[in-house]
Design an enzyme around this catalytic site. Structure first.
Site, PDB file in Angstrom:
ATOM      1  N   ASN A  33      -3.707  -5.473  -6.896  1.00  0.00           N
ATOM      2  CA  ASN A  33      -3.059  -6.777  -6.740  1.00  0.00           C
ATOM      3  C   ASN A  33      -3.877  -7.888  -7.395  1.00  0.00           C
ATOM      4  O   ASN A  33      -3.313  -8.865  -7.895  1.00  0.00           O
ATOM      5  CB  ASN A  33      -2.788  -7.083  -5.260  1.00  0.00           C
ATOM      6  CG  ASN A  33      -1.526  -6.388  -4.775  1.00  0.00           C
ATOM      7  OD1 ASN A  33      -0.799  -5.799  -5.568  1.00  0.00           O
ATOM      8  ND2 ASN A  33      -1.264  -6.442  -3.486  1.00  0.00           N
ATOM      9  N   HIS A  79      -5.653 -13.555   7.475  1.00  0.00           N
ATOM     10  CA  HIS A  79      -4.381 -12.898   7.759  1.00  0.00           C
ATOM     11  C   HIS A  79      -4.665 -11.411   7.897  1.00  0.00           C
ATOM     12  O   HIS A  79      -4.720 -10.686   6.937  1.00  0.00           O
ATOM     13  CB  HIS A  79      -3.415 -13.155   6.602  1.00  0.00           C
ATOM     14  CG  HIS A  79      -2.046 -12.626   6.846  1.00  0.00           C
ATOM     15  ND1 HIS A  79      -1.332 -12.894   7.977  1.00  0.00           N
ATOM     16  CD2 HIS A  79      -1.254 -11.856   6.076  1.00  0.00           C
ATOM     17  CE1 HIS A  79      -0.153 -12.297   7.901  1.00  0.00           C
ATOM     18  NE2 HIS A  79      -0.083 -11.669   6.760  1.00  0.00           N
ATOM     19  N   ARG A 120       0.837  -1.200   0.000  1.00  0.00           N
ATOM     20  CA  ARG A 120       0.000   0.000   0.000  1.00  0.00           C
ATOM     21  C   ARG A 120       0.869   1.247   0.000  1.00  0.00           C
ATOM     22  O   ARG A 120       1.820   1.348   0.759  1.00  0.00           O
ATOM     23  CB  ARG A 120      -0.917  -0.013   1.222  1.00  0.00           C
ATOM     24  CG  ARG A 120      -2.149   0.852   1.012  1.00  0.00           C
ATOM     25  CD  ARG A 120      -3.299   0.358   1.842  1.00  0.00           C
ATOM     26  NE  ARG A 120      -3.020   0.586   3.239  1.00  0.00           N
ATOM     27  CZ  ARG A 120      -3.946   0.925   4.132  1.00  0.00           C
ATOM     28  NH1 ARG A 120      -5.177   1.074   3.780  1.00  0.00           N
ATOM     29  NH2 ARG A 120      -3.630   1.103   5.380  1.00  0.00           N
TER      30      ARG A 120
END
Ligand SMILES: NC(=O)c1ccc[n+]([C@@H]2O[C@H](COP(=O)([O-])OP(=O)(O)OC[C@H]3O[C@@H](n4cnc5c(N)ncnc54)[C@H](O)[C@@H]3O)[C@@H](O)[C@H]2O)c1
Length: 310
Positions: free
Chosen positions: A96, A176, A83
C-alpha cells in the site's frame, strides 16, 4: 468560480460510496478514479443516473487517468489493497505504501492546492506517507479514523442504553487499530458522561467491541471490509472542510508537541475548516489515557520507520 472539484482516488467499496455521499451532499463536482479500466466510469454513470431520482445537482465523472484530479480542492485517498491470505501486515504495509506513495506524487503534481483526506490502511502510516511525499503543510493532510471509531463507540453506547443515537457523543483517540484509545469520560448522553450511566464492566465491554469494530464487520461480511460508516465519516470531514464548518472531530494529524508527541501522526480532536486542520485541541487526559495515547503513537512511529527508505 464554479463549484469545488472533489477527487476520490480508488473506486472500490469505500471510494465509490464516498463519491456518492459527497454528491448527495452537493459538496462539489466529483471525479472518481481507479486503475481498473472503465470501472470508475461505470460507477460514476450509475451515480449520475440516481441524480434525477434523488435530486442532487452536481456531476460525477469516472476516470482511469490520475491527471483527471487536476485542480481538485479536496482529494480523498482510498486506493489500496486489503490483506489477502498469506500476506503479512508488513507485506500489506509495503504494497500500500507503493500505491499511496505514487498517488501522493500525483497529487503534488496535479492538485498542489488540495486538502487530502487519507483512508487507506494502515491509516496513520499512510497519512504520514502522503504528508511526506506531497511535501504539503501538515494542516492539509488528514487521516480518517477517529470519526469512524467514535461513531462505532456511539452506536454501541446507544444500543446498550436504549437511547436515541442523536443524544450520544463519543471520543476515540490514538491510532486506527487495536491500540486506539476510547475515552469514556468524554463520551456522553445529552452531556452526561457514560461513566455516570453504566458500570465499569459494561463500559469495558463497549470499549473492547469498539476496538474490534472493524474486525467484527470483516468477520460478518466474509469478503471485504466496512464501507458504509467509513464513507459517512469521510463525508462528514469533507463537509466540515468545504463548508468551513469548524466542526470538532477526531482525526489523524501531525503533532508537534501536543500530548507530548512530536513528529508523528496520531488521532486527536481537531477543528476542521477551509484550511484543513484549523486547530488541534488538547484535552485534559488522565495518566492512563495519556500513556495509552503515547503507546498507540509509538506503534505508528515503528511502522513509519519501516518506510523511511521510501
Ligand atoms: N481509515 C479507515 O477507517 C478505513 C475504513 C475502511 C477501509 N479502510 C481502508 O481503505 C482502503 C480501501 O478499502 P475498500 O474496502 O474500498 O477496498 P477495495 O478493494 O474495495 O477498493 C480499493 C480500490 O483501490 C483501487 N486501486 C488500487 N491501486 C490503485 C491506484 N494506484 N490508483 C487508483 N486506484 C487504485 C483498486 O482497484 C480498488 O478498486 C483499504 O486500505 C482499507 O483497509 C480504511
Amino acid at each position: 468560480m464554479g463549484r469545488p472539484k472533489l477527487a476520490v482516488i480508488g473506486a472500490g467499496a469505500v471510494g465509490a460510496t464516498t463519491a456518492q455521499r459527497l454528491a448527495e451532499k452537493e459538496l462539489g463536482d466529483v471525479v472518481l478514479t481507479d486503475v481498473v479500466p472503465w470501472m470508475p466510469q461505470g460507477k460514476a454513470l450509475d451515480m449520475m443516473q440516481s441524480a434525477p431520482v434523488l435530486g442532487y445537482d452536481v456531476t460525477i465523472r469516472g476516470a482511469n487517468d490520475i491527471a483527471e484530479i487536476a485542480g481538485s480542492s479536496l482529494v480523498v485517498v482510498t486506493a489500496g489493497l486489503a490483506r489477502k491470505p498469506g500476506m503479512s501486515r508488513d507485506d500489506l504495509l509495503l504494497k500500500n505504501a507503493e500505491i499511496v506513495g505514487g498517488l501522493a506524487d500525483a497529487i503534488r503534481t496535479h492538485a498542489p492546492g488540495a486538502i487530502v483526506i487519507v483512508v487507506t490502511n494502515p491509516l496513520d502510516v499512510m497519512t504520514w506517507l502522503v504528508w511526506k511525499r506531497t511535501g504539503f503543510e501538515p494542516q492539509r493532510v488528514i487521516g480518517m479514523a477517529g470519526v469512524l471509531d467514535s461513531a462505532r463507540f456511539c452506536t454501541f453506547i446507544a444500543m446498550e442504553l436504549g437511547v436515541s443515537i442523536k443524544d450520544v457523543r463519543a471520543m476515540v483517540l490514538g491510532g486506527h487499530g487495536d491500540s486506539m484509545v476510547p475515552l469514556p469520560r468524554y463520551s456522553t448522553v445529552s452531556g452526561v458522561p457514560i461513566t455516570e450511566l453504566l458500570p465499569k464492566d459494561r463500559i469495558d465491554a463497549l470499549v473492547d467491541r469498539t476496538r474490534k469494530g472493524g474486525a467484527e464487520i470483516v468477520q460478518l461480511l466474509q469478503q471485504g471490509s466496512a464501507f458504509y460508516a467509513p464513507s459517512a465519516s469521510v463525508a462528514a470531514m469533507a463537509e466540515s472542510i468545504i463548508k468551513d464548518q469548524n466542526r470538532v472531530l477526531p482525526a489523524a494529524v501531525y503533532l508537534t508537541g501536543q500530548y507530548g508527541l512530536n513528529d508523528v501522526f496520531a488521532g486527536v480532536p481537531v477543528k476542521l475548516g477551509s484550511r484543513g486542520v484549523e486547530q488541534i485541541i488538547e484535552l485534559e487526559l488522565s495518566a492512563d489515557e495519556l500513556a495509552a495515547l503515547r503507546c498507540s503513537a509509538e506503534q505508528v512511529r515503528e511502522l513509519v520507520a519501516k518506510l523511511k527508505w521510501m
